[in-house]
Design an enzyme around this catalytic site. Structure first.
Site, mmCIF file in Angstrom:
data_model
loop_
_atom_site.group_PDB
_atom_site.id
_atom_site.type_symbol
_atom_site.label_atom_id
_atom_site.label_comp_id
_atom_site.label_asym_id
_atom_site.label_seq_id
_atom_site.Cartn_x
_atom_site.Cartn_y
_atom_site.Cartn_z
ATOM 1 N N ARG A 234 0.949 -1.255 -0.034
ATOM 2 C CA ARG A 234 0.065 -0.104 -0.088
ATOM 3 C C ARG A 234 0.889 1.168 0.106
ATOM 4 O O ARG A 234 1.808 1.218 0.619
ATOM 5 C CB ARG A 234 -0.771 0.102 1.245
ATOM 6 C CG ARG A 234 -1.925 -0.980 1.142
ATOM 7 C CD ARG A 234 -3.114 -0.478 0.112
ATOM 8 N NE ARG A 234 -4.341 -1.558 0.285
ATOM 9 C CZ ARG A 234 -4.541 -2.524 -0.541
ATOM 10 N NH1 ARG A 234 -3.491 -2.882 -1.406
ATOM 11 N NH2 ARG A 234 -5.525 -3.114 -0.426
ATOM 12 N N GLU A 263 -3.946 7.384 -5.352
ATOM 13 C CA GLU A 263 -4.143 6.621 -6.295
ATOM 14 C C GLU A 263 -5.256 7.126 -7.062
ATOM 15 O O GLU A 263 -6.517 7.254 -6.435
ATOM 16 C CB GLU A 263 -4.029 5.179 -6.107
ATOM 17 C CG GLU A 263 -2.769 4.663 -5.727
ATOM 18 C CD GLU A 263 -2.852 3.259 -5.272
ATOM 19 O OE1 GLU A 263 -3.764 2.308 -5.629
ATOM 20 O OE2 GLU A 263 -1.946 2.740 -4.772
ATOM 21 N N HIS A 282 -1.148 -0.008 -9.739
ATOM 22 C CA HIS A 282 -1.573 -1.054 -8.984
ATOM 23 C C HIS A 282 -2.241 -2.057 -9.644
ATOM 24 O O HIS A 282 -3.481 -2.514 -9.546
ATOM 25 C CB HIS A 282 -2.679 -0.240 -8.093
ATOM 26 C CG HIS A 282 -3.311 -0.960 -6.806
ATOM 27 N ND1 HIS A 282 -3.533 -0.095 -5.764
ATOM 28 C CD2 HIS A 282 -3.227 -2.335 -6.590
ATOM 29 C CE1 HIS A 282 -3.716 -1.192 -4.798
ATOM 30 N NE2 HIS A 282 -3.568 -2.355 -5.282
HETATM 31 C C1 8YV Z 1 -6.861 -4.174 -5.677
HETATM 32 C C2 8YV Z 1 -5.576 -5.102 -3.692
HETATM 33 O O1 8YV Z 1 -6.656 -3.149 -5.222
HETATM 34 O O2 8YV Z 1 -6.477 -7.135 -2.937
HETATM 35 C C3 8YV Z 1 -5.855 -6.042 -2.687
HETATM 36 O O3 8YV Z 1 -5.755 -5.629 -1.479
HETATM 37 O O4 8YV Z 1 -4.727 -4.326 -3.447
HETATM 38 C C4 8YV Z 1 -5.844 -5.379 -5.125
HETATM 39 O O5 8YV Z 1 -6.205 -6.364 -5.370
HETATM 40 C C5 8YV Z 1 -8.368 -4.251 -5.671
HETATM 41 O O6 8YV Z 1 -9.091 -4.130 -4.501
HETATM 42 C C6 8YV Z 1 -8.954 -5.531 -6.620
HETATM 43 O O7 8YV Z 1 -10.329 -5.241 -6.535
#
Ligand code: 8YV
Length: 322
Positions: A234, A263, A282
């Site tokens: 993150r 982001e 991301h």
């Molecule tokens: C995506 C992620 O941000 O799973 C997570 O924590 O960072 C990612 O896979 C996203 O939330 C997928 O929809």
């Protein structure tokens, strides 16, 4: 009574069909916050990702029993508040572990071998003679990889590093990871030692108050000048302003980043003007196969939570004990 579910992200058609077999499904665009909040008031469950769900947004949602995030990370939720309200939060670990570890390795290789920068250089018509030192990168194989946080994804990164690239693996973690120590020769050390010894420092921690700003100016100074920082966890685990300074000043060699404090990354971010930075949008888990598996997993989690049959993928198990 049929469950009422709010879907606040587009779902693959077969996953949506599965949900509709078990519940009434209302699709809502969460960018229309007022409509989203109204829909939650009537709902027993909600499924989606990528937006922050605050206590205020669910204040009037008296029938809400479960929230299912299509992600492994759950920093978009106030878990304590959900637990107080008796709302189960589910997430999707495991299904995304391998593709996310692939993204981490793509960043390691791309940063070390300058893949993105040199591919651009070729496209711009600069390859007019044999390349020389100006285009050399640094080795990955045999180097030392420091993994900050050796959980599921960190473990999959350690496996690639040790078995595929014969790297030495150092790690920090709240508890020892015996499997990684035995199978990948990983060695648990203090963060300072990891920073001082590693050629690649790779962040694999969830975002919590403890990991917020974990890597700042002081930590960057402790890294080797030849080291590369990799972050696909993150954005806020790294102090981005301090990282920009460190990259400008040559405190470290470079960075491979899939996540950022803000982001999408603003177009005027200094990171985008740096040759020693690989910036991705991301994409950690973003393959067709994995995103489908995550959506399916999240849908099953939600139906299981609403039916009272779910036993895994629950973030706040305490709710079940009440
Ligand atoms: C995506 C992620 O941000 O799973 C997570 O924590 O960072 C990612 O896979 C996203 O939330 C997928 O929809």
């Amino acid at each position: 009574m049929t469950h009422k579910i709010v879907a606040y992200k587009m779902l693959p058609p077969d996953v949506e069909a599965y949900l509709r077999e078990h519940a009434e499904v209302l699709n809502v665009d969460p960018r229309d916050e007022a409509t989203f909040i109204e829909a939650l008031k009537e709902a027993n469950g909600a499924i989606g990702a990528s937006i922050r769900i605050t206590p205020a947004m669910i204040e009037g949602a008296k029938n809400l029993k479960a929230l299912s995030t299509i992600s492994v990370g759950f920093d978009q939720f106030d878990v304590e508040d959900l637990t107080r309200r008796g709302i189960i939060l589910t997430h999707t670990p495991d299904v995304l572990t391998e593709s996310t570890a692939d993204t981490v390795f793509a960043l390691i290789l791309a940063s070390a071998r300058r893949v993105v920068e040199l591919a651009e250089w070729v496209k711009q018509g600069n390859w007019n003679a044999s390349i020389g030192e100006a285009q050399f990168g640094v080795d990955v194989q045999g180097k030392t990889l420091g993994i900050v946080g050796l959980g599921r994804i960190g473990g999959a990164v350690a496996r690639r590093a040790a078995l595929g690239f014969r790297m030495n693996v150092l790690y920090t973690n709240r508890s020892p990871n015996e499997q990684a120590e035995k199978e990948y020769g990983a060695k648990r050390v203090e963060l300072d030692e990891l920073l001082a010894q590693s050629d690649f420092v790779c962040l694999q921690v969830p975002l919590t108050p403890e990991t917020h700003g974990l890597i700042g100016a002081n930590e960057l100074k402790k890294m080797k000048r030849s080291a590369i920082l990799i972050n696909a966890s993150r954005g806020p685990t790294v102090d981005e302003a301090a990282l920009i300074e460190a990259l400008k000043n040559g405190t470290i060699r470079g960075a491979g980043l899939d996540v950022f404090e803000q982001e999408p990354l603003p177009a005027d971010s200094p990171l985008l003007a740096m040759n020693n930075v690989v910036a991705l949008p991301h994409i950690g888990s973003a393959t067709h196969e994995t995103r489908h598996a995550m959506a399916r997993n999240a849908a099953e989690n939600l139906v299981g939570a609403l039916d009272g049959t779910l036993t895994q993928n629950i973030v706040n198990r305490e709710v079940l004990k009440r």
